[in-house]
Design an enzyme around this catalytic site. Structure first.
Site, PDB file in Angstrom:
ATOM      1  N   ASP A 290      -5.041  -3.823  -1.959  1.00 33.91           N
ATOM      2  CA  ASP A 290      -6.509  -3.939  -2.008  1.00 33.91           C
ATOM      3  C   ASP A 290      -6.967  -4.341  -3.403  1.00 33.91           C
ATOM      4  O   ASP A 290      -7.834  -5.202  -3.578  1.00 33.91           O
ATOM      5  CB  ASP A 290      -7.189  -2.648  -1.519  1.00 33.91           C
TER       6      ASP A 290
ATOM      7  N   ASP B  32      -1.045 -12.839   4.940  1.00 34.53           N
ATOM      8  CA  ASP B  32      -1.979 -13.632   5.745  1.00 34.53           C
ATOM      9  C   ASP B  32      -3.376 -13.548   5.132  1.00 34.53           C
ATOM     10  O   ASP B  32      -4.042 -14.561   4.907  1.00 34.53           O
ATOM     11  CB  ASP B  32      -1.975 -13.095   7.185  1.00 34.53           C
TER      12      ASP B  32
ATOM     13  N   LYS C 223       0.859  -1.185   0.000  1.00 33.46           N
ATOM     14  CA  LYS C 223       0.000   0.000   0.000  1.00 33.46           C
ATOM     15  C   LYS C 223       0.892   1.230   0.000  1.00 33.46           C
ATOM     16  O   LYS C 223       0.907   2.011   0.961  1.00 33.46           O
ATOM     17  CB  LYS C 223      -0.924  -0.014   1.227  1.00 33.46           C
TER      18      LYS C 223
HETATM   19  C1  IPM Z   1      -1.542 -18.137   9.680  1.00 32.04           C
HETATM   20  C2  IPM Z   1      -2.219 -17.751  10.973  1.00 32.04           C
HETATM   21  C3  IPM Z   1      -1.222 -17.104  11.923  1.00 32.04           C
HETATM   22  C4  IPM Z   1      -0.768 -15.801  11.300  1.00 32.04           C
HETATM   23  C5  IPM Z   1      -1.694 -16.840  13.359  1.00 32.04           C
HETATM   24  C6  IPM Z   1      -2.303 -18.061  14.001  1.00 32.04           C
HETATM   25  C7  IPM Z   1      -0.563 -16.340  14.202  1.00 32.04           C
HETATM   26  O1  IPM Z   1      -3.326 -16.950  10.721  1.00 32.04           O
HETATM   27  O2  IPM Z   1      -0.521 -18.831   9.725  1.00 32.04           O
HETATM   28  O3  IPM Z   1      -2.045 -17.798   8.613  1.00 32.04           O
HETATM   29  O4  IPM Z   1      -1.483 -14.786  11.382  1.00 32.04           O
HETATM   30  O5  IPM Z   1       0.328 -15.775  10.732  1.00 32.04           O
HETATM   31 MN    MN Z   2      -3.838 -16.831   8.605  1.00 37.87          MN
END
Ligand code: IPM
Ligand code: MN
Ligand code: NAD
Length: 351
Positions: A221, A245, A188
């Site tokens: 996004d 993530d 971003k």
């Molecule tokens: C992932 C999970 C983890 C992250 C959490 C559980 C810490 O969501 O591995 O995708 O956010 O990295």
């Molecule tokens: Mn995750």
């Protein structure tokens, strides 16, 4: 040569899916040494912390580590620093596995299992390269403070150095060279300083070392939107910890289910990798034998290839898994009726 895989089953459906990996590993490679240690909420209950120093030391000494999942409502009230998820963050940081490879592949026989139309997802083969040991997950300062009058203020800090960006960019460009030769870098930069630096450093690495690879910058996004609109335009996507993530959970649904997405977290060459299904502990279905074990089994397949020097066995496992799906094996998340064990059986039968 003897190889050792450390299993960290963890919580919720973690132990259920890791059980299936154990059976597959036993059939495929009986000489592989399997160790096991408590992790996440299970380790809080057993040892008072989500991961012990001894387990971290073991994780750094074995050839590869494969986890199930951590977390769950039972530990929701635990202090942040010792929550199950904190154990996972510590493990990633201590193993220094900064590059998280999250492939999203649409198996031909599952093209109708995605909520998106077949013509949009058929043939999909994306690699999301998520930075895993930096960014807002680890930046300081962070915390919640009282600011008087019963009000509070919460702070998280997004921080990246050029060195952190450079090394994750190289991983993405190297992968692209062996795949479709294209990298999208998502950030971003229109609103974030880290995004500006990210774009600058990725461009510099590209120009100096990878002019043969096609680089496109994309705002994160828009990337999320394009992933649903026309996902096959992507080959490799490189992005930060938080965006990675989110985008990888989104990409999971292009393949049919979050229960299908594996990942490999890698650091310096020669160091052990950490293999993690992308999904969590799924408290809503835990303990019922309903979880799809394929994300965990595919994570094992990545470990065979990337840390255990057995691409031959990885190929056999991948073929067996594909044959099981072609034969109609489906857990409930894929619209079928099989339980966790029966899906494991279906893969074993093809092995
Ligand atoms: C992932 C999970 C983890 C992250 C959490 C559980 C810490 O969501 O591995 O995708 O956010 O990295
Ligand atoms: Mn995750
Ligand atoms: P989740 O991934 O656990 O579950 C989201 C949804 O997907 C649920 O409906 C679940 O039933 C389904 N699902 C997930 N994996 C599945 C599988 N293998 N087969 C069939 N269905 C599956 O995400 P959440 O509910 O947001 O998080 C639950 C807990 O897991 C939280 O404590 C979270 O922090 C943790 N978590 C851990 C990891 C990890 O250990 N790597 C990853 C994500 C979330």
């Amino acid at each position: 040569m003897t190889k050792t895989l450390l299993l960290l089953p963890g919580d919720g459906i973690g132990p259920e899916v890791i059980d299936e990996v154990r059976r597959v590993a036993g059939a495929l490679w009986p000489q592989l040494v399997l160790e096991e240690a408590p992790f996440g909420g299970a380790a809080i209950d057993a040892e008072g912390a989500p991961i012990s120093d001894a387990t971290v030391a073991r994780a750094k000494a074995v050839d590869a580590v494969l986890m199930g999942a951590v977390g769950g409502p039972r530990w929701a009230g635990v202090a942040r620093a010792i929550r199950p998820e904190a154990g996972l963050l510590r493990l990633r940081q201590d193993m220094a596995v900064f590059a998280n490879l999250r492939p999203a592949l649409c198996f031909e026989s599952l093209a109708d299992a995605s909520p998106l139309k077949r013509e949009i997802v058929a043939g999909l083969d994306i690699m999301i390269v998520r930075e895993l040991t930096g960014g807002v997950y680890f930046g300081q300062p962070r915390g919640i403070v009282d600011i008087g009058d019963g009000e509070k203020r919460a702070v998280d800090t997004q921080v990246y150095t050029s060195a952190e960006i450079r090394r994750i960019a190289r991983v993405a460009f190297e992968l692209a060279r062996k795949r479709g030769g294209r990298v999208h870098s998502a950030e971003k930069s229109n609103v974030m300083e880290t995004g500006v630096l990210w774009r600058e450093v990725v461009s510099a690495v590209h120009a100096a070392e990878y002019p043969d690879v096609t680089l496109e910058h994309i705002l994160a996004d828009n990337c999320a939107m394009q992933l649903v609109k026309a996902p096959r335009q992507f080959d490799v996507i490189v992005t930060d910890n938080l965006f990675g993530d989110l985008l990888s959970d989104e990409a999971a649904m292009l393949t049919g289910s979050i229960g299908l997405l594996p990942s490999a977290a890698l650091g310096e060459a020669g160091k052990p990798g950490l293999y993690e299904p992308v999904h969590g502990s799924a408290p809503d279905i835990a303990g019922q034998g309903l979880a799809n074990p394929l994300a965990a089994i595919l994570s094992f397949e990545m470990a065979l290839r990337l840390s255990l020097d057995r691409a031959d066995l990885a190929d056999r496992l991948a073929a067996a898994l594909k044959a099981a799906l072609d034969g109609g094996a489906r857990t409930r998340d894929l619209g079928g009726t099989l339980g966790t064990r029966a899906m494991g059986d279906a893969v074993l039968a093809k092995l």
